[in-house]
Each structure stands twice: as C-alpha cells, then as structure tokens.
Scaffold this motif. Structure first.
Motif, mmCIF file in Angstrom:
data_model
loop_
_atom_site.group_PDB
_atom_site.id
_atom_site.type_symbol
_atom_site.label_atom_id
_atom_site.label_comp_id
_atom_site.label_asym_id
_atom_site.label_seq_id
_atom_site.Cartn_x
_atom_site.Cartn_y
_atom_site.Cartn_z
ATOM 1 N N LYS A 149 1.581 4.248 -2.944
ATOM 2 C CA LYS A 149 1.328 5.643 -2.607
ATOM 3 C C LYS A 149 2.566 6.533 -2.764
ATOM 4 O O LYS A 149 2.465 7.660 -3.239
ATOM 5 C CB LYS A 149 0.811 5.725 -1.163
ATOM 6 C CG LYS A 149 0.407 7.108 -0.723
ATOM 7 C CD LYS A 149 -0.231 7.080 0.648
ATOM 8 C CE LYS A 149 -0.683 8.465 1.069
ATOM 9 N NZ LYS A 149 -1.339 8.455 2.376
ATOM 10 N N TYR A 150 3.744 6.034 -2.361
ATOM 11 C CA TYR A 150 4.913 6.898 -2.261
ATOM 12 C C TYR A 150 6.051 6.633 -3.246
ATOM 13 O O TYR A 150 6.850 7.523 -3.508
ATOM 14 C CB TYR A 150 5.519 6.804 -0.852
ATOM 15 C CG TYR A 150 4.637 7.332 0.231
ATOM 16 C CD1 TYR A 150 4.366 8.694 0.344
ATOM 17 C CD2 TYR A 150 4.065 6.477 1.161
ATOM 18 C CE1 TYR A 150 3.556 9.187 1.346
ATOM 19 C CE2 TYR A 150 3.250 6.953 2.177
ATOM 20 C CZ TYR A 150 3.005 8.309 2.261
ATOM 21 O OH TYR A 150 2.199 8.781 3.260
ATOM 22 N N THR A 194 0.837 -1.208 0.000
ATOM 23 C CA THR A 194 0.000 0.000 0.000
ATOM 24 C C THR A 194 0.867 1.252 0.000
ATOM 25 O O THR A 194 0.630 2.195 -0.772
ATOM 26 C CB THR A 194 -0.936 -0.003 1.230
ATOM 27 O OG1 THR A 194 -1.723 -1.192 1.198
ATOM 28 C CG2 THR A 194 -1.836 1.208 1.248
#
Length: 92
Positions: A37-38, A33
């Motif tokens: 996202k990053y 996750t």
C-alpha cells in the motif's frame, strides 16, 4: 559475524508517515499488506521483500541496521532514499 541477512522494508519520503506505519505494525497490521500500500520502492509489490543480501550491499545506514538491529522487530531507518521501516527476517 553474520555475512548475509534477509529483510522486508517499506520506503516512504516522510518521517511522520514512517511513524504512522510503524504504529500500525505494532497494532498487528501485516507488514506485506502495508508495503504493497505505502512503499515507494519496487520491492513494495512483493510485500517489501528484499530477499537475502550480503553485508555491504545496501546503503550504509540500512546495512548497519540489518546486521546489528533486533531480528523480527520493525524499526525506522533514515537513508538518502527516505525513511525505511525495516523488519530483519534473519542473519547467517
């Protein structure tokens, strides 16, 4: 000695961001996750999955960590590309 390894990673530009992500992982956040996202690496879309690779295939610092670091324990590795949060899945 291991000849192949498999790992997940999250690539970011700044050490502070890498430390923040590592802290989230240590509190139970899901690696995949956070990678989606990053991570600035294309592998981020796959949850940071680099698959299996041979010794010497990755940049030196990353490669050294993947073949000597603790398995399943995320850690920060600095390379010319930035800061990687790396989780080694296995070595063969």
């Amino acid at each position: 000695m291991a000849r192949t390894a498999a790992a997940l990673h999250i690539l970011v530009k700044h050490k502070e961001k890498a430390e923040e992500i590592l802290e989230q992982l240590n509190k139970g956040a899901k690696f995949q996750t956070l990678a989606k996202k990053y991570s600035s690496c294309p592998s981020g879309k796959k949850g940071g999955d680099l698959g299996e690779f041979k010794k010497g295939q990755m940049v030196s610092a990353f490669d050294n960590f993947c073949f000597t670091g603790e398995i399943l324990t995320p850690a920060i590795v600095k390379t010319k590309h930035g800061f990687h949060i790396v989780k080694i899945l296995y070595r063969t």
